[in-house]
Scaffold this active site. Structure first.
Site, PDB file in Angstrom:
ATOM      1  N   GLY A  36      -1.925   1.101  -3.975  1.00 35.12           N
ATOM      2  CA  GLY A  36      -2.128   2.521  -3.650  1.00 35.12           C
ATOM      3  C   GLY A  36      -1.400   2.865  -2.365  1.00 35.12           C
ATOM      4  O   GLY A  36      -0.661   3.853  -2.289  1.00 35.12           O
ATOM      5  N   HIS A  37      -1.598   2.025  -1.336  1.00 37.26           N
ATOM      6  CA  HIS A  37      -0.884   2.244  -0.077  1.00 37.26           C
ATOM      7  C   HIS A  37       0.631   2.141  -0.311  1.00 37.26           C
ATOM      8  O   HIS A  37       1.401   2.940   0.223  1.00 37.26           O
ATOM      9  CB  HIS A  37      -1.277   1.182   0.951  1.00 37.26           C
ATOM     10  N   ARG A 187     -11.966  -1.480  -0.201  1.00 39.27           N
ATOM     11  CA  ARG A 187     -13.367  -1.908  -0.325  1.00 39.27           C
ATOM     12  C   ARG A 187     -13.664  -2.584  -1.663  1.00 39.27           C
ATOM     13  O   ARG A 187     -14.740  -3.178  -1.812  1.00 39.27           O
ATOM     14  CB  ARG A 187     -14.308  -0.721  -0.096  1.00 39.27           C
TER      15      ARG A 187
END
Ligand SMILES: Nc1ncnc2c1ncn2[C@@H]1O[C@H](COP(=O)(O)OP(=O)(O)OP(=O)(O)O)[C@@H](O)[C@H]1O
Ligand SMILES: CC(C)(CO)[C@@H](O)C(=O)[O-]
Ligand code: BAL
EC number: 6.3.2.1
Length: 283
Positions: A36-37, A187
């Site tokens: 995602g990053h 997370r």
């Protein structure tokens, strides 16, 4: 790729880059980087001459009972992900440099921070907007990229940038998911194998509601019932919120349309996960 660890050095670097006529993009993160990053970084690289990513687990956006200490950190691994994604500069400041003794200035966005994560995490968005304002002042990017996984955060940052006349383009990027639909998140590393399976109830609930919407259902009451039912089927999933809101104002809605946001925050065991969709947008 270079790692810059002080505010003064980062500011000097950006000042010089701008003086040379170079454009800068910034991807702010809290590290423990995933695809995602990386998707934000790859887009950031296309949009500017120099791509900076910040890695800073920002203490002011965590509540006193939240996971600041436990938050996963692995700079060695992050270096590899960042370098592969084309990052030129990692900015990894120390908390004492970002918040030196005497620090007492905060940025607050009002209405947009009241519902959803703002209601569940008092003070969270004040910490986010303050640190993002600081990062924008330090890195001085022309473009800053944020993920739509943190949908409310993106809306709040857009508002801050507009209201404070910040000279930066804020770009929102699509949610990157695992093959089975789980939204990527640092997370997710907290989840055990059974919790990892249970965590799929968020994306499953969103997909179920979206299918109903595409079949013509417009009643938020009916759509919400289905969302609650899908999540309720999973033992150990506790809903923090499951809200239907206007995708621009974040006001609650009772009739769905293509701009309606479904925003979820669900605890799977002790791990709080968020996910969302805009009903009329391609997923
Ligand atoms: N799955 C994803 N797809 C697209 N962008 C993402 C995704 N996950 C995080 N981002 C974006 O990356 C930026 C940095 O987020 P952050 O470092 O908090 O990662 P995270 O995975 O969201 O972590 P957390 O588990 O704390 O929510 C934010 O703009 C966030 O929206
Ligand atoms: C934008 C951000 C880097 C500010 O600390 C954080 O909230 C995040 O990672 O989404
Ligand atoms: N991705 C948002 C950062 C946080 O949960 O604090």
């Amino acid at each position: 790729m270079r790692i810059i660890e002080t505010v003064a050095e980062m500011q000097a670097f950006s000042r010089e880059a701008r003086r040379e006529g170079k454009s800068i993009s910034l991807v702010p993160t809290m590290g423990f980087l995933h695809e995602g990053h990386a998707s934000l970084m790859i887009e950031g690289k296309k949009r500017a001459d120099i791509l900076v990513t910040s890695i800073f687990v920002n203490p002011t956006q965590f509540g006193p009972t939240e996971d600041f200490d436990a938050y996963p950190r692995d700079l060695a691994r992050d270096r590899n992900v960042a370098e592969t994604a084309g990052v030129d500069i990692i900015f990894a400041p120390k908390a004492s440099d970002m918040y030196p003794r005497g620090f007492q200035t905060y940025v607050n966005v009002e209405e947009l921070t009241l519902p959803l994560c703002g209601a569940s995490r008092p003070g969270h968005f004040q910490g986010v907007t303050t640190v993002v304002a600081k990062l924008l002042n330090i890195v001085m990017p022309h473009v800053a990229l944020f993920g739509k996984k943190d949908f409310q955060q993106l809306a709040v940052i857009r508002r801050m940038a507009a209201d404070l006349n910040m000279d930066v383009e804020i770009v929102g990027m699509p949610i990157v998911r695992e093959a089975d639909g789980l939204a990527m998140s640092s997370r997710n590393a907290y989840l055990g194998p059974e919790e990892r399976r249970n965590a799929l109830c968020l994306s499953r609930a969103l997909a179920t509601a979206r299918d109903l919407f595409l079949d013509g259902e417009r009643s938020v009451g009916t759509l919400r019932d289905r969302v609650l039912r899908v999540i309720g089927e999973v033992s150990g999933a506790v809903i923090d919120y499951a809200d239907f809101r206007d995708g621009d104002t974040l006001e609650a809605v009772e009739t769905a349309n293509g701009r309606t946001l479904i925003a979820l925050a669900v605890k799977i065991g002790t791990t709080r996960l968020i996910d969302n969709c805009i009903l009329g947008e391609e997923q």
